[in-house]
Design a protein around this motif. Structure first.
Motif, PDB file in Angstrom:
ATOM      1  N   GLU A 172       0.825  -1.204   0.000  1.00 21.90           N
ATOM      2  CA  GLU A 172       0.000   0.000   0.000  1.00 21.90           C
ATOM      3  C   GLU A 172       0.861   1.257   0.000  1.00 21.90           C
ATOM      4  N   ASN A 173       1.926   1.262   0.792  1.00 24.95           N
ATOM      5  CA  ASN A 173       2.786   2.441   0.848  1.00 24.95           C
ATOM      6  C   ASN A 173       3.491   2.692  -0.475  1.00 24.95           C
ATOM      7  N   LEU A 174       3.989   1.646  -1.093  1.00 26.75           N
ATOM      8  CA  LEU A 174       4.686   1.799  -2.369  1.00 26.75           C
ATOM      9  C   LEU A 174       3.735   2.265  -3.461  1.00 26.75           C
ATOM     10  N   ALA A 175       2.498   1.760  -3.426  1.00 27.15           N
ATOM     11  CA  ALA A 175       1.505   2.206  -4.401  1.00 27.15           C
ATOM     12  C   ALA A 175       1.175   3.682  -4.195  1.00 27.15           C
ATOM     13  N   ARG A 176       1.048   4.080  -2.935  1.00 29.54           N
ATOM     14  CA  ARG A 176       0.741   5.477  -2.622  1.00 29.54           C
ATOM     15  C   ARG A 176       1.862   6.402  -3.087  1.00 29.54           C
ATOM     16  N   LEU A 177       3.099   5.916  -3.024  1.00 24.85           N
ATOM     17  CA  LEU A 177       4.255   6.706  -3.427  1.00 24.85           C
ATOM     18  C   LEU A 177       4.568   6.581  -4.920  1.00 24.85           C
ATOM     19  N   GLY A 178       3.818   5.747  -5.618  1.00 22.16           N
ATOM     20  CA  GLY A 178       4.046   5.575  -7.047  1.00 22.16           C
ATOM     21  C   GLY A 178       5.308   4.815  -7.386  1.00 22.16           C
ATOM     22  N   LEU A 179       5.670   3.821  -6.560  1.00 21.36           N
ATOM     23  CA  LEU A 179       6.942   3.116  -6.728  1.00 21.36           C
ATOM     24  C   LEU A 179       6.765   1.624  -7.033  1.00 21.36           C
ATOM     25  N   THR A 180       5.582   1.210  -7.382  1.00 18.48           N
ATOM     26  CA  THR A 180       5.357  -0.226  -7.588  1.00 18.48           C
ATOM     27  C   THR A 180       6.105  -0.777  -8.802  1.00 18.48           C
ATOM     28  N   GLN A 181       6.432   0.081  -9.760  1.00 23.41           N
ATOM     29  CA  GLN A 181       7.183  -0.398 -10.920  1.00 23.41           C
ATOM     30  C   GLN A 181       8.650  -0.635 -10.582  1.00 23.41           C
ATOM     31  N   GLN A 182       9.141   0.053  -9.550  1.00 19.89           N
ATOM     32  CA  GLN A 182      10.546  -0.088  -9.165  1.00 19.89           C
ATOM     33  C   GLN A 182      10.778  -1.135  -8.087  1.00 19.89           C
ATOM     34  N   VAL A 183       9.763  -1.419  -7.285  1.00 19.19           N
ATOM     35  CA  VAL A 183       9.938  -2.304  -6.129  1.00 19.19           C
ATOM     36  C   VAL A 183       9.077  -3.554  -6.290  1.00 19.19           C
ATOM     37  N   THR A 184       9.714  -4.705  -6.168  1.00 20.76           N
ATOM     38  CA  THR A 184       9.022  -5.987  -6.194  1.00 20.76           C
ATOM     39  C   THR A 184       8.973  -6.554  -4.788  1.00 20.76           C
ATOM     40  N   LEU A 185       7.792  -6.917  -4.324  1.00 18.33           N
ATOM     41  CA  LEU A 185       7.628  -7.497  -2.993  1.00 18.33           C
ATOM     42  C   LEU A 185       7.607  -9.015  -3.095  1.00 18.33           C
ATOM     43  N   LEU A 186       8.270  -9.657  -2.129  1.00 22.76           N
ATOM     44  CA  LEU A 186       8.400 -11.112  -2.163  1.00 22.76           C
ATOM     45  C   LEU A 186       8.308 -11.664  -0.742  1.00 22.76           C
ATOM     46  N   GLU A 187       7.447 -12.655  -0.534  1.00 22.88           N
ATOM     47  CA  GLU A 187       7.389 -13.314   0.773  1.00 22.88           C
ATOM     48  C   GLU A 187       8.548 -14.289   0.879  1.00 22.88           C
ATOM     49  N   ALA A 188       9.456 -14.023   1.799  1.00 24.77           N
ATOM     50  CA  ALA A 188      10.644 -14.862   1.958  1.00 24.77           C
ATOM     51  C   ALA A 188      11.217 -14.653   3.344  1.00 24.77           C
ATOM     52  N   ASP A 189      11.861 -15.669   3.861  1.00 22.81           N
ATOM     53  CA  ASP A 189      12.601 -15.578   5.112  1.00 22.81           C
ATOM     54  C   ASP A 189      14.024 -15.125   4.756  1.00 22.81           C
ATOM     55  N   LEU A 190      14.264 -13.857   4.907  1.00 25.29           N
ATOM     56  CA  LEU A 190      15.530 -13.202   4.564  1.00 25.29           C
ATOM     57  C   LEU A 190      15.679 -13.001   3.052  1.00 25.29           C
ATOM     58  N   PHE A 191      16.575 -13.725   2.375  1.00 22.47           N
ATOM     59  CA  PHE A 191      17.015 -13.346   1.038  1.00 22.47           C
ATOM     60  C   PHE A 191      16.129 -13.874  -0.084  1.00 22.47           C
TER      61      PHE A 191
END
Length: 370
Positions: free
Chosen positions: A231-250
């Motif tokens: 939600e924060n990245l979408a609000r800031l207009g950064l979803t094209q630059q940032v990929t979110l991934l569910e992971a334990d660390l790396f």
């Protein structure tokens, strides 16, 4: 989990809610405004859960009165910083246990069937999702939900972004800006790709993207954190630059920059939000260091953002941290330091306050040892 109790001669039950993982009460008594603070405190100390049926604002006042009775015990004189910390954590645990004994009913639509009760439905839905029927929740937890709802609604201004981050319930709010400023000011080794390990609210991923990093992969193992960051990245207009991934660390692969801001204190969390502050046995810190070299491209940097408060409290030494760095085949390329300016760092009066006053937050620039 379900709580069972007797009230007005009838057997009753309702869903039991506890973010701290507390079990449903074995003993529960319906009470109202006629209950005195002394009696409530005595019953809570004896293990009786108090199901409130009176005025909502009177329940808040009763909880405050119980808290004053819990807090009467003075700190132990002559204790070391480490002893003071553990005594403080024990006192916090006991305080939380006693105050959690005052519980309120929630209807199936998250309404409080109490006089002068506020509308808490939005706060509850944000934290719990769909209701699933009538339930019971401690007033203390409910107050946390209400506070989190306000943080989420208003947001926390982040100077490095010139914008607000809106934390969700159970996700750490970036109210201590010094660690964000370190990431905003450190020289970037590359602007092609970065990993943000344990992204939380997404604030550091957003800072890196705003600084011109073309692609950021931000990981977290908490679904609440990933939803919050999204939600924060979408609000800031950064979803094209940032990929979110569910992971334990790396994530898989390597990057020229890998950033991690792990919990700063090696201690056991007792609630969801404390996982952002307490790292049992330094698990996340040690895991980040152990895996960093295998996820850096040649010449890349790992940024470890961490406070030295654990060192001042005697919970972990600087020598131990340096040993972990060396054992992970890493070398220290440099370090940026900043003094915190939060209220606790400016307080005085006991050994814990002295440790906070001496605290320094650092960005350790780490590279693979040759």
């Amino acid at each position: 989990m379900t709580a069972h109790w007797q009230e007005a001669g009838a057997q009753c039950s309702a869903r039991w809610r506890s973010e701290a993982g507390l079990m449903p009460p074995a003993r529960m008594l319906a009470v109202d405004d006629s209950l005195s603070a002394d009696k409530a405190y005595k019953l809570a100390c004896e293990g009786t859960t108090l199901l409130w049926r009176g005025d909502y604002h009177n329940a808040r006042q009763l909880l405050q009165a119980m808290a004053r009775r819990v807090d009467r015990k003075p700190a132990r004189a002559g204790a070391t910083a480490c002893e003071s910390f553990h005594l403080h954590r024990q006192a916090q645990g006991r305080r939380a246990q006693i105050l959690s004994k005052l519980v309120l009913p929630l209807d199936a639509d998250y309404r409080l069937p109490l006089r002068r009760a506020p509308d808490v439905s939005a706060a509850c839905f944000e934290a719990y999702g769909a209701s699933g029927g009538a339930s019971l929740v401690s007033l203390r937890e409910l107050q946390g939900l209400i506070g989190a709802h306000e943080w989420r609604r208003k947001g926390v201004m982040v100077k490095a972004l010139d914008a607000a981050i809106h934390p969700h319930y159970g996700v750490f709010a970036p109210i201590r800006g010094e660690y964000v400023d370190l990431v905003a000011e450190a020289p970037l080794p590359s602007t092609t790709l970065a990993f943000d390990i344990g992204t939380g609210s997404g604030v550091l991923a957003a800072v890196l993207a705003r600084r011109g990093v073309a692609q950021v992969v931000a990981t977290d193992q908490d679904p609440r954190a990933l939803a919050c960051a999204g939600e924060n990245l979408a609000r800031l207009g950064l979803t094209q630059q940032v990929t979110l991934l569910e992971a334990d660390l790396f994530p898989a692969g390597r990057a020229p920059l890998v950033v991690c801001n792990p919990p700063w204190l090696p201690a056991k969390p007792v609630s969801a939000i404390e996982y952002a502050v307490y790292d049992p046995d330094s698990r996340m810190l040690r895991g980040f260091l152990a895996g960093l070299a295998d996820h850096l491209t040649p010449g890349g940097e790992g940024w470890l953002i961490i406070s030295d408060l654990a060192e001042h409290l005697g919970l972990r030494s600087r020598e131990t941290l340096l040993e972990w760095i060396a054992a992970a085949n890493l070398t220290v390329l440099g370090r940026l330091d900043v003094k915190p300016t939060h209220k606790k760092a400016l307080a005085s009066g006991d050994t814990l306050a002295a440790a906070r006053a001496a605290e320094v937050t650092s960005l350790w620039r780490l590279g693979a040892a040759i």
